[in-house]
Motif scaffolding. Structure first.
Motif: not given
Length: 154
Positions: A45-49, A94-106
């Protein structure tokens, strides 16, 4: 490939968005989500934030090394993420730690198969969406494997 989109946990109010830290409640949310993820994640696994403090604090609860990348900042564009995703190894998680609104859009983009800027889904604080994503001739096919929020993990 498995792709996990994990929204940061609850953060304090602060005029400087990138410096916002997790609240006590946010720390508990991140801990609950990370405990479940650690029990279910494969080894590769790869983790990105993002560069935001709250995103990095959330990722730390996985107790694994992670990469900070401005691509995952609050103001990112989901189509840039689509390009990034295509460049990743198909056998990785892949683990992407992020934000709204882009998570909901993605999330909407993955399941719709096309970019529709007006469509996005609400993703609760510290909730994650786990997708199985496959590529066929530069097009993706995604299916949802798991959707959980901290309130489901208590």
């Amino acid at each position: 490939m498995d792709l996990i989109l994990w929204r940061h946990a609850e953060a304090e109010d602060n005029w400087e968005d990138m410096a916002r830290k997790l609240t006590i409640k946010g720390q508990l949310q991140a801990k609950l989500s990370a405990q479940w993820l650690r029990q279910h994640l494969p080894d590769n696994r790869q983790i990105y934030c993002s560069e935001a403090v709250r995103s990095q604090q959330t990722a730390r609860y996985l107790k694994q090394p992670f990469t900070v990348n401005k691509l995952f900042n609050p103001d990112c564009h989901p189509l840039d993420l689509a390009t990034f995703l295509q460049q990743q190894l198909p056998t990785s998680t892949q683990i992407w730690v992020g934000h709204q609104p882009w998570i909901g859009q993605f999330c909407a983009y993955l399941l719709n198969g096309v970019w529709l800027p007006q469509q996005f889904w609400s993703v609760k604080k510290s909730a994650f969406w786990w997708f199985d994503v496959r590529f066929y001739q530069q097009r993706h096919q995604a299916r949802v494997k798991v959707v959980l929020s901290p309130s489901n993990l208590k």
